[in-house]
Design a protein around this motif. Structure first.
Motif, mmCIF file in Angstrom:
data_model
loop_
_atom_site.group_PDB
_atom_site.id
_atom_site.type_symbol
_atom_site.label_atom_id
_atom_site.label_comp_id
_atom_site.label_asym_id
_atom_site.label_seq_id
_atom_site.Cartn_x
_atom_site.Cartn_y
_atom_site.Cartn_z
ATOM 1 N N GLY A 165 -31.140 -55.431 11.352
ATOM 2 C CA GLY A 165 -32.681 -55.952 11.559
ATOM 3 C C GLY A 165 -33.028 -54.650 12.508
ATOM 4 O O GLY A 165 -34.019 -53.967 11.971
ATOM 5 N N LYS A 166 -32.917 -54.839 13.875
ATOM 6 C CA LYS A 166 -33.469 -54.079 15.126
ATOM 7 C C LYS A 166 -33.149 -52.810 14.770
ATOM 8 O O LYS A 166 -34.164 -51.891 14.654
ATOM 9 C CB LYS A 166 -33.119 -54.652 16.346
ATOM 10 N N TYR A 167 -32.020 -52.240 14.598
ATOM 11 C CA TYR A 167 -31.637 -50.900 14.704
ATOM 12 C C TYR A 167 -32.011 -50.394 13.305
ATOM 13 O O TYR A 167 -32.747 -49.223 13.316
ATOM 14 C CB TYR A 167 -30.244 -50.671 14.902
ATOM 15 N N THR A 168 -31.677 -50.757 12.303
ATOM 16 C CA THR A 168 -31.641 -49.964 10.948
ATOM 17 C C THR A 168 -33.149 -50.052 10.321
ATOM 18 O O THR A 168 -33.938 -49.235 10.226
ATOM 19 C CB THR A 168 -30.707 -50.632 9.756
ATOM 20 N N LEU A 169 -33.781 -51.239 10.146
ATOM 21 C CA LEU A 169 -34.864 -51.811 9.552
ATOM 22 C C LEU A 169 -36.120 -51.504 10.321
ATOM 23 O O LEU A 169 -37.082 -50.950 9.830
ATOM 24 C CB LEU A 169 -35.023 -53.279 8.991
ATOM 25 N N GLU A 170 -35.904 -51.834 11.628
ATOM 26 C CA GLU A 170 -37.145 -51.665 12.570
ATOM 27 C C GLU A 170 -37.277 -50.557 13.496
ATOM 28 O O GLU A 170 -38.397 -50.319 13.958
ATOM 29 C CB GLU A 170 -36.970 -53.182 13.488
ATOM 30 N N THR A 171 -35.915 -49.947 13.298
ATOM 31 C CA THR A 171 -36.146 -48.573 14.278
ATOM 32 C C THR A 171 -35.875 -47.265 13.454
ATOM 33 O O THR A 171 -36.733 -46.388 13.342
ATOM 34 C CB THR A 171 -35.127 -48.683 15.326
ATOM 35 N N MET A 172 -34.683 -47.104 12.831
ATOM 36 C CA MET A 172 -34.467 -45.919 12.232
ATOM 37 C C MET A 172 -35.192 -45.517 10.972
ATOM 38 O O MET A 172 -35.525 -44.484 10.785
ATOM 39 C CB MET A 172 -32.794 -45.815 11.980
ATOM 40 N N VAL A 173 -35.351 -46.706 10.235
ATOM 41 C CA VAL A 173 -36.226 -46.466 8.676
ATOM 42 C C VAL A 173 -37.724 -45.751 9.287
ATOM 43 O O VAL A 173 -38.094 -44.799 8.576
ATOM 44 C CB VAL A 173 -36.356 -47.721 8.092
ATOM 45 N N PRO A 174 -38.547 -46.581 10.131
ATOM 46 C CA PRO A 174 -39.674 -46.095 10.617
ATOM 47 C C PRO A 174 -39.410 -44.648 11.317
ATOM 48 O O PRO A 174 -40.414 -43.627 10.983
ATOM 49 C CB PRO A 174 -40.283 -47.098 11.758
ATOM 50 N N VAL A 175 -38.512 -44.337 11.838
ATOM 51 C CA VAL A 175 -38.259 -42.956 12.784
ATOM 52 C C VAL A 175 -38.117 -41.988 11.660
ATOM 53 O O VAL A 175 -38.749 -40.964 11.631
ATOM 54 C CB VAL A 175 -37.178 -42.865 13.658
ATOM 55 N N LEU A 176 -37.166 -42.306 10.625
ATOM 56 C CA LEU A 176 -36.966 -41.358 9.747
ATOM 57 C C LEU A 176 -38.330 -40.868 8.572
ATOM 58 O O LEU A 176 -38.428 -39.728 8.424
ATOM 59 C CB LEU A 176 -35.583 -41.748 8.714
ATOM 60 N N THR A 189 -47.198 -41.455 0.507
ATOM 61 C CA THR A 189 -46.022 -42.484 0.349
ATOM 62 C C THR A 189 -45.348 -42.983 1.750
ATOM 63 O O THR A 189 -45.297 -44.279 1.612
ATOM 64 C CB THR A 189 -45.034 -42.061 -0.835
ATOM 65 N N GLY A 190 -45.016 -42.034 2.168
ATOM 66 C CA GLY A 190 -44.442 -42.475 3.618
ATOM 67 C C GLY A 190 -45.147 -43.223 4.595
ATOM 68 O O GLY A 190 -44.928 -44.281 5.317
ATOM 69 N N THR A 191 -46.673 -42.735 4.616
ATOM 70 C CA THR A 191 -47.494 -43.498 5.379
ATOM 71 C C THR A 191 -47.650 -44.989 5.032
ATOM 72 O O THR A 191 -47.723 -45.782 5.932
ATOM 73 C CB THR A 191 -48.823 -42.585 5.351
ATOM 74 N N ILE A 192 -47.734 -45.142 3.520
ATOM 75 C CA ILE A 192 -47.947 -46.559 3.268
ATOM 76 C C ILE A 192 -46.700 -47.349 3.366
ATOM 77 O O ILE A 192 -46.723 -48.511 3.771
ATOM 78 C CB ILE A 192 -48.279 -46.385 1.681
ATOM 79 N N VAL A 193 -45.632 -46.800 3.114
ATOM 80 C CA VAL A 193 -44.229 -47.554 3.445
ATOM 81 C C VAL A 193 -44.205 -48.027 4.912
ATOM 82 O O VAL A 193 -43.801 -49.105 5.184
ATOM 83 C CB VAL A 193 -43.050 -46.717 3.085
ATOM 84 N N LEU A 194 -44.515 -47.139 5.699
ATOM 85 C CA LEU A 194 -44.479 -47.169 7.141
ATOM 86 C C LEU A 194 -45.808 -48.278 7.667
ATOM 87 O O LEU A 194 -45.255 -49.320 8.518
ATOM 88 C CB LEU A 194 -44.982 -46.033 8.046
ATOM 89 N N LEU A 195 -46.920 -48.492 7.142
ATOM 90 C CA LEU A 195 -47.994 -49.485 7.423
ATOM 91 C C LEU A 195 -47.467 -50.944 6.773
ATOM 92 O O LEU A 195 -47.506 -51.750 7.287
ATOM 93 C CB LEU A 195 -49.180 -49.237 6.629
ATOM 94 N N LEU A 196 -46.800 -50.869 5.663
ATOM 95 C CA LEU A 196 -46.132 -52.008 4.892
ATOM 96 C C LEU A 196 -45.184 -52.629 5.724
ATOM 97 O O LEU A 196 -45.098 -53.917 6.195
ATOM 98 C CB LEU A 196 -45.563 -51.683 3.545
ATOM 99 N N ILE A 197 -44.409 -51.859 6.306
ATOM 100 C CA ILE A 197 -43.189 -52.307 7.317
ATOM 101 C C ILE A 197 -43.702 -52.868 8.467
ATOM 102 O O ILE A 197 -43.570 -54.096 9.094
ATOM 103 C CB ILE A 197 -42.367 -51.393 7.827
ATOM 104 N N ALA A 198 -44.897 -52.299 8.956
ATOM 105 C CA ALA A 198 -45.361 -52.876 10.259
ATOM 106 C C ALA A 198 -46.543 -54.101 10.092
ATOM 107 O O ALA A 198 -46.404 -55.175 10.738
ATOM 108 C CB ALA A 198 -46.692 -51.794 10.817
ATOM 109 N N ALA A 199 -47.073 -53.973 8.957
ATOM 110 C CA ALA A 199 -47.890 -55.306 8.226
ATOM 111 C C ALA A 199 -46.880 -56.679 8.021
ATOM 112 O O ALA A 199 -47.122 -57.870 8.653
ATOM 113 C CB ALA A 199 -48.644 -54.998 7.066
#
Length: 255
Positions: A165-176, A189-199
């Motif tokens: 949860g915290k390391y992979t999905l909430e930290t490293m995926v957005p960082v990458l 595409t990357g911007t949309i995915v990043l905004l979706l995760i945050a939302a």
């Protein structure tokens, strides 16, 4: 009657901020140790010297983005190819880099491992030692962690919560994604995915009754007000308690 004593949002935010500061400090310390152990500074200095040398000689920039590379003229492209060829024939450059991307890869590896070690130390080992799922921030602000069945969190749930949860999905995926956007390999595409995760994270945290972010949803855990919450050591203890409560309620019923 068992009930969930939800943690106050401001307490959770305060604890998260405190833990975030500690996590950042720990990650930097681990990065310094790894950099020293791998000889990273000397590696990067040598690599940058070669980049500067051949970049000046051929009039190219080895650090250009993919968008900038696509806009090169045929002459500039030829100069870049010649610079890479010269770099590949330099024994020192080949020894420390192999190719122009190795330095970035090593940087990403050190950053990733440092953040992972920080999470393991502060979000897994410390809560396991406290035995209540408490980080240092949660301990200070009297918060705790339990599963959805009112049972103390075990190592498996805590590992899922921390690493998946915290390391992979909430930290490293957005960082990458941010790095890929920065280097031009991901755009809209990357911007949309990043905004979706945050939302999704914001909706889960603010709109759900239990204030359940992604990591708690995956692990089946709940952040609670520790002093007022009843927590059982095992599921058998919880079942036995419910049976006693039911028996007492039945005995009190008039016939």
């Amino acid at each position: 009657m068992l009930s969930i004593q939800r943690a106050g949002m401001w307490k959770r935010i305060s604890a998260a901020m405190f833990d975030g500061i500690l996590l950042g400090i720990a990650a930097v310390l681990f990065a310094l140790i790894l950099s020293w152990a791998l000889g990273y500074d000397g590696y990067i200095d040598t690599l940058n010297e070669r980049y500067d040398q051949y970049g000046a000689q051929y009039g190219v920039d080895f650090h250009m983005s993919l968008d900038e590379h696509d806009q090169l003229t045929p002459e500039q492209s030829a100069n870049l190819d010649a610079a890479y060829k010269a770099l590949g024939e330099d024994d020192a450059a080949v020894y420390v880099a192999g190719d122009a991307r190795t330095g970035s890869s090593l940087t990403l590896i050190i950053v990733s491992i440092s953040i992972l070690l920080a999470y393991l130390a502060l979000e897994f080992v410390v809560p396991m030692l406290f035995k209540n799922g408490q980080t240092l921030g949660k301990k200070i602000f009297s918060l705790g962690l339990m599963d959805t069945e009112f049972v103390r969190v075990n190592g498996v749930r805590l590992f899922i919560r921390t690493i998946l949860g915290k390391y992979t999905l909430e930290t490293m995926v957005p960082v990458l994604i941010i790095l890929m956007i920065y280097f031009g390999s991901l755009g809209l595409t990357g911007t949309i995915v990043l905004l979706l995760i945050a939302a999704v994270q914001m909706i889960l945290t603010l709109a759900t009754w239990r204030h359940t972010p992604i990591h708690d949803l995956l692990a089946g855990t709940i952040v609670i007000d520790f002093p007022s919450q009843m927590i059982f050591d095992t599921q058998a203890d919880m079942i036995a308690y419910k049976e006693r409560q039911h028996a007492q309620k039945a005995a009190a019923q008039p016939y």
